[in-house]
Design a protein around this motif. Structure first.
Motif, PDB file in Angstrom:
ATOM      1  N   UNK A 125      -5.355 -10.362   2.925  1.00  0.00           N
ATOM      2  CA  UNK A 125      -6.212  -9.229   2.923  1.00  0.00           C
ATOM      3  C   UNK A 125      -6.950  -9.652   3.961  1.00  0.00           C
ATOM      4  N   UNK A 140       0.688  -6.263   3.704  1.00  0.00           N
ATOM      5  CA  UNK A 140       0.167  -7.668   4.732  1.00  0.00           C
ATOM      6  C   UNK A 140       0.645  -8.602   4.117  1.00  0.00           C
ATOM      7  N   UNK A 189      -9.603  -9.266   7.384  1.00  0.00           N
ATOM      8  CA  UNK A 189      -8.884  -8.307   8.031  1.00  0.00           C
ATOM      9  C   UNK A 189      -8.413  -8.028   9.351  1.00  0.00           C
ATOM     10  N   UNK A 190      -8.449  -8.972   9.299  1.00  0.00           N
ATOM     11  CA  UNK A 190      -7.580  -9.420  11.140  1.00  0.00           C
ATOM     12  C   UNK A 190      -6.343  -9.359  11.524  1.00  0.00           C
ATOM     13  N   UNK A 191      -5.962  -9.167   9.330  1.00  0.00           N
ATOM     14  CA  UNK A 191      -3.904  -9.690   9.408  1.00  0.00           C
ATOM     15  C   UNK A 191      -3.409  -8.015  10.120  1.00  0.00           C
ATOM     16  N   UNK A 192      -1.768  -7.730  10.438  1.00  0.00           N
ATOM     17  CA  UNK A 192      -1.707  -6.329  10.723  1.00  0.00           C
ATOM     18  C   UNK A 192      -1.354  -6.723   9.794  1.00  0.00           C
ATOM     19  N   UNK A 193      -1.171  -4.828   9.354  1.00  0.00           N
ATOM     20  CA  UNK A 193      -0.441  -3.583   8.816  1.00  0.00           C
ATOM     21  C   UNK A 193       1.198  -3.849   9.144  1.00  0.00           C
ATOM     22  N   UNK A 194       2.513  -4.157   8.422  1.00  0.00           N
ATOM     23  CA  UNK A 194       3.574  -3.901   8.528  1.00  0.00           C
ATOM     24  C   UNK A 194       3.369  -2.119   7.993  1.00  0.00           C
ATOM     25  N   UNK A 195       4.581  -0.387   8.201  1.00  0.00           N
ATOM     26  CA  UNK A 195       4.601   0.597   7.787  1.00  0.00           C
ATOM     27  C   UNK A 195       6.075   0.582   7.896  1.00  0.00           C
ATOM     28  N   UNK A 214      -2.750   0.594  -3.762  1.00  0.00           N
ATOM     29  CA  UNK A 214      -2.911  -0.447  -3.286  1.00  0.00           C
ATOM     30  C   UNK A 214      -2.259  -1.676  -4.300  1.00  0.00           C
ATOM     31  N   UNK A 220       1.050  -0.929  -0.188  1.00  0.00           N
ATOM     32  CA  UNK A 220      -0.051   0.045   0.076  1.00  0.00           C
ATOM     33  C   UNK A 220       0.500   1.558  -0.353  1.00  0.00           C
TER      34      UNK A 220
END
Lengths: 111, 114
Positions: free
Chosen positions: B97, B94, B99-105, B48, B33
């Motif tokens: 997709x 991530x 909805x409970x997966x963590x997104x890393x920045x 994305x 993303x």
């Protein structure tokens, strides 16, 4: 649609408690909470799934009220390290699974 | 230690220049993303990608394009930079997709367009 966070900013003394709210007008599947310190990447705190669950880690916990489509982040006995901007990200039911973030709540903890 | 890295922390460009922002993740994530972050507006999704060579518009794609030639790399392109594109740009990845997966920045790139 972007979730609404409140308050926009809060100033605390060390040891005080705070609550940050995140509300959506749409049905949600999950709410994600992140904290970002100035100049750094947002760091993941926790995910709450629909079903009204609560989660916690150390002195930071959160709840998700499915009926109200609202999540609250609770910071207990705040520490200086809690300072930063807190974002909620929501995943709508039936959506592609992408996060939509609120505008953030700036938390400042003073000695 | 999982990582999302961005090619530059700070970038200064002139109006009309073509700008490339690079993002690399080492977690073998399918999804990547690009967000921009502005004071008082939070994080807004630009584009994305859920697979190599696949891309989808986010909420504010105007003035931007993306490229994903390899799974680990996702590039944001400003074809002709303008001053209103001065912002902090954050890349994230991530796994799937769900909805409970963590997104890393990543750490972000602060772009200034003069």
């Amino acid at each position: 649609q972007q979730p609404v966070q409140s308050p926009q900013a809060v100033i605390l003394r060390e040891g005080e408690d705070a609550v940050i709210n995140c509300s959506s007008s749409k049905a949600l599947y999950s709410v994600h909470w992140y904290r970002q310190k100035h100049g750094e990447a947002p760091i993941f705190l926790m995910i709450l799934l629909k079903g009204g669950e609560q989660k916690g880690h150390d002195k930071i916990s959160a709840s998700f009220n499915e009926k109200k489509q609202q999540s609250s982040l609770y910071l207990t006995a705040s520490q200086l390290s809690y300072s930063g901007t807190y974002f909620c990200g929501t995943v709508g039911e039936g959506s592609q699974g992408n996060l939509i973030f609120g505008k953030g709540t700036k938390l400042s903890v003073k000695p | 230690d999982v990582k999302v890295t961005q090619s530059s922390r700070y970038l200064v460009k002139r109006t009309g220049e073509k700008v490339f922002l690079e993002c690399v993740q080492d977690m073998d994530h399918e999804n990547m993303f690009w967000y921009r972050q502005d004071p008082g507006l939070g994080l807004r999704l630009i584009y994305f990608s859920y697979d190599v060579k696949m891309k989808e518009k986010g909420d504010i794609p105007e003035g931007y394009s993306v490229s994903r030639e390899k799974k680990e790399r996702f590039s944001l392109i400003l074809e002709s930079a303008s001053t209103n594109q001065t912002s902090m740009y954050l890349c994230a990845s991530k796994d799937g997709l769900a909805p409970n997966n963590e997104q890393f920045f990543g750490p972000g790139t602060r772009l200034t367009v003069l």
